[in-house]
Write a protein that holds these residues in place. Structure first.
Motif, PDB file in Angstrom:
ATOM      1  N   ARG A 211      49.408  34.976  24.103  1.00 52.84           N
ATOM      2  CA  ARG A 211      49.214  33.973  25.159  1.00 52.84           C
ATOM      3  C   ARG A 211      48.918  34.629  26.514  1.00 52.84           C
ATOM      4  O   ARG A 211      48.069  34.145  27.270  1.00 52.84           O
ATOM      5  N   THR A 212      49.545  35.698  26.740  1.00 52.62           N
ATOM      6  CA  THR A 212      49.296  36.411  28.003  1.00 52.62           C
ATOM      7  C   THR A 212      47.873  36.936  28.043  1.00 52.62           C
ATOM      8  O   THR A 212      47.174  36.833  29.063  1.00 52.62           O
ATOM      9  N   ASP A 213      47.388  37.487  26.904  1.00 52.22           N
ATOM     10  CA  ASP A 213      46.022  37.994  26.863  1.00 52.22           C
ATOM     11  C   ASP A 213      45.022  36.869  27.062  1.00 52.22           C
ATOM     12  O   ASP A 213      44.010  37.023  27.761  1.00 52.22           O
ATOM     13  N   GLU A 214      45.282  35.713  26.422  1.00 49.39           N
ATOM     14  CA  GLU A 214      44.372  34.576  26.573  1.00 49.39           C
ATOM     15  C   GLU A 214      44.308  34.079  28.010  1.00 49.39           C
ATOM     16  O   GLU A 214      43.235  33.755  28.520  1.00 49.39           O
ATOM     17  N   SER A 215      45.469  34.049  28.654  1.00 52.27           N
ATOM     18  CA  SER A 215      45.468  33.588  30.060  1.00 52.27           C
ATOM     19  C   SER A 215      44.700  34.558  30.947  1.00 52.27           C
ATOM     20  O   SER A 215      43.983  34.150  31.866  1.00 52.27           O
ATOM     21  N   ILE A 216      44.806  35.846  30.670  1.00 44.71           N
ATOM     22  CA  ILE A 216      44.065  36.831  31.455  1.00 44.71           C
ATOM     23  C   ILE A 216      42.566  36.660  31.256  1.00 44.71           C
ATOM     24  O   ILE A 216      41.767  36.713  32.186  1.00 44.71           O
ATOM     25  N   GLU A 217      42.134  36.407  29.956  1.00 41.74           N
ATOM     26  CA  GLU A 217      40.720  36.196  29.686  1.00 41.74           C
ATOM     27  C   GLU A 217      40.196  34.953  30.368  1.00 41.74           C
ATOM     28  O   GLU A 217      39.094  34.942  30.928  1.00 41.74           O
ATOM     29  N   MET A 218      41.016  33.892  30.387  1.00 46.07           N
ATOM     30  CA  MET A 218      40.587  32.658  31.037  1.00 46.07           C
ATOM     31  C   MET A 218      40.400  32.873  32.533  1.00 46.07           C
ATOM     32  O   MET A 218      39.447  32.399  33.139  1.00 46.07           O
ATOM     33  N   LYS A 219      41.310  33.618  33.123  1.00 48.03           N
ATOM     34  CA  LYS A 219      41.184  33.869  34.562  1.00 48.03           C
ATOM     35  C   LYS A 219      39.935  34.691  34.861  1.00 48.03           C
ATOM     36  O   LYS A 219      39.226  34.450  35.838  1.00 48.03           O
ATOM     37  N   GLU A 220      39.631  35.652  33.975  1.00 41.26           N
ATOM     38  CA  GLU A 220      38.424  36.445  34.186  1.00 41.26           C
ATOM     39  C   GLU A 220      37.170  35.594  34.054  1.00 41.26           C
ATOM     40  O   GLU A 220      36.219  35.740  34.836  1.00 41.26           O
ATOM     41  N   ASN A 221      37.138  34.677  33.071  1.00 40.09           N
ATOM     42  CA  ASN A 221      35.983  33.797  32.905  1.00 40.09           C
ATOM     43  C   ASN A 221      35.814  32.883  34.104  1.00 40.09           C
ATOM     44  O   ASN A 221      34.687  32.645  34.571  1.00 40.09           O
ATOM     45  N   ASP A 222      36.923  32.371  34.606  1.00 40.99           N
ATOM     46  CA  ASP A 222      36.840  31.499  35.791  1.00 40.99           C
ATOM     47  C   ASP A 222      36.289  32.262  36.982  1.00 40.99           C
ATOM     48  O   ASP A 222      35.469  31.746  37.748  1.00 40.99           O
ATOM     49  N   MET A 223      36.713  33.497  37.147  1.00 41.13           N
ATOM     50  CA  MET A 223      36.216  34.286  38.265  1.00 41.13           C
ATOM     51  C   MET A 223      34.726  34.548  38.122  1.00 41.13           C
ATOM     52  O   MET A 223      33.965  34.498  39.101  1.00 41.13           O
ATOM     53  N   SER A 224      34.262  34.834  36.900  1.00 38.40           N
ATOM     54  CA  SER A 224      32.823  35.074  36.696  1.00 38.40           C
ATOM     55  C   SER A 224      32.021  33.816  36.968  1.00 38.40           C
ATOM     56  O   SER A 224      30.930  33.867  37.558  1.00 38.40           O
ATOM     57  N   ASP A 225      32.539  32.620  36.548  1.00 37.41           N
ATOM     58  CA  ASP A 225      31.844  31.356  36.832  1.00 37.41           C
ATOM     59  C   ASP A 225      31.754  31.118  38.330  1.00 37.41           C
ATOM     60  O   ASP A 225      30.722  30.668  38.849  1.00 37.41           O
ATOM     61  N   ILE A 226      32.839  31.401  39.046  1.00 32.40           N
ATOM     62  CA  ILE A 226      32.838  31.187  40.515  1.00 32.40           C
ATOM     63  C   ILE A 226      31.817  32.084  41.170  1.00 32.40           C
ATOM     64  O   ILE A 226      31.057  31.679  42.058  1.00 32.40           O
ATOM     65  N   ILE A 227      31.730  33.323  40.709  1.00 36.12           N
ATOM     66  CA  ILE A 227      30.772  34.265  41.297  1.00 36.12           C
ATOM     67  C   ILE A 227      29.346  33.819  41.004  1.00 36.12           C
ATOM     68  O   ILE A 227      28.451  33.888  41.861  1.00 36.12           O
ATOM     69  N   ALA A 228      29.087  33.318  39.756  1.00 33.57           N
ATOM     70  CA  ALA A 228      27.727  32.860  39.411  1.00 33.57           C
ATOM     71  C   ALA A 228      27.342  31.668  40.258  1.00 33.57           C
ATOM     72  O   ALA A 228      26.200  31.574  40.746  1.00 33.57           O
ATOM     73  N   ASN A 229      28.268  30.702  40.446  1.00 31.89           N
ATOM     74  CA  ASN A 229      27.968  29.533  41.283  1.00 31.89           C
ATOM     75  C   ASN A 229      27.672  29.965  42.719  1.00 31.89           C
ATOM     76  O   ASN A 229      26.759  29.425  43.363  1.00 31.89           O
ATOM     77  N   ASP A 230      28.449  30.927  43.221  1.00 28.00           N
ATOM     78  CA  ASP A 230      28.194  31.396  44.584  1.00 28.00           C
ATOM     79  C   ASP A 230      26.809  32.033  44.688  1.00 28.00           C
ATOM     80  O   ASP A 230      26.098  31.849  45.694  1.00 28.00           O
ATOM     81  N   ASN A 231      26.386  32.760  43.646  1.00 25.42           N
ATOM     82  CA  ASN A 231      25.068  33.381  43.670  1.00 25.42           C
ATOM     83  C   ASN A 231      23.954  32.327  43.654  1.00 25.42           C
ATOM     84  O   ASN A 231      22.938  32.455  44.350  1.00 25.42           O
ATOM     85  N   LYS A 232      24.152  31.250  42.836  1.00 26.31           N
ATOM     86  CA  LYS A 232      23.163  30.165  42.795  1.00 26.31           C
ATOM     87  C   LYS A 232      23.046  29.494  44.151  1.00 26.31           C
ATOM     88  O   LYS A 232      21.941  29.208  44.633  1.00 26.31           O
TER      89      LYS A 232
END
Length: 274
Positions: A228-249
């Motif tokens: 569960r800890t690993d999954e939460s870390i992966e989710m946070k990383e995906n959210d950060m990548s989505d935020i960065i992509a939206n900022d780039n757009k």
């Protein structure tokens, strides 16, 4: 009337100026003070200018003082310096005599006093050495008596021992003796290495506070929590990548809009100029 009193009265009279209204003035050119009458002026002269009065009174004694000087057979004159050698140097001596003044030679008296001083110093040194010798003899006698008493006590305890002398308590610090010390390293045991500290395992504590051993259920729960800890870390990383992509757009769209506005403004400016 005494001659000094008469001289004083004449001096006061000669240094007084009396006006028509009875007021009196000091006749000294550097003073010239005015007073009510002669009585106040007299007090002023006696208090403020006594040195001039003493000079006038001294003059009335000159005649008989000179007569006494002329009749004196041994007239005192100032002292003269006489050379008494390198030890004493220049020594003042009184000079007497009227027609042929003479001065006494002080060197013999100085040598006599110097000899008395040297004799006194020698006597004091002799007494000092005698006292030191007497004290040393008394101390040696006391040490000898003490050694005899110690030998007598040892003889009473251990029996008579003829021909043996007791060593004194004196220790000669200059008589150094070399003492050799032998060191042996045969019986030295090797030093054991330090023991390693054992790490203590953490015990599992149950909800009721009792110790709990690692069971299969506990291991599965631990593994599940790790997943569960690993999954939460992966989710946070995906959210950060989505935020960065939206900022780039958003940034790209903003740049495109700014470029369009710039092109429109240049067209409008070109049309007005034409």
């Amino acid at each position: 009337v005494c001659s000094s009193d008469l001289t004083q009265a004449e001096w006061i009279e000669n240094h007084s100026i009396v006006d028509a209204d009875g007021r009196a003035r000091c006749s000294f050119h550097f003073c010239r003070k005015l007073f009510k009458d002669r009585a106040f002026l007299r007090k002023h002269l006696m208090k403020k200018h006594p040195e001039f009065l003493r000079g006038e009174i001294a003059k009335c004694h000159d005649s008989y003082m000179m007569n006494a000087w002329d009749g004196e057979g041994k007239r005192p004159v100032p002292q003269v310096l006489i050379d008494c050698g390198a030890k004493f140097g220049l020594v003042p001596s009184s000079c007497i005599g009227a027609d042929r003044p003479m001065a006494a030679d002080p060197e013999p008296e100085l040598w006599r006093k110097e000899e008395e001083r040297m004799k006194r110093i020698e006597e004091e040194e002799r007494k000092y050495h005698e006292k030191r010798a007497a004290a040393a003899a008394a101390a040696a006698a006391a040490n000898y008596d003490q050694d005899g008493m110690d030998e007598g006590m040892e003889g009473n305890m251990d029996g008579p021992q003829s021909g043996q002398k007791r060593a004194g308590n004196f220790v000669d610090v200059d008589d150094m003796k070399d003492e050799k010390v032998k060191l042996a390293f045969d019986d030295i045991a090797p030093v054991a290495p330090p023991k390693k500290k054992k790490k203590k395992k953490k015990a599992n504590i149950a909800d009721d506070g009792s110790l709990q051993s690692d069971t299969p259920q506990t291991l599965e729960a631990t593994q599940e929590e790790g997943r569960r800890t690993d999954e939460s870390i992966e989710m946070k990383e995906n959210d950060m990548s989505d935020i960065i992509a939206n900022d780039n757009k958003k940034t790209a769209l903003t740049l495109v809009a700014l470029g369009a506005l710039a092109a429109t403004a240049s067209l409008l400016l070109g049309g007005r100029r034409s």
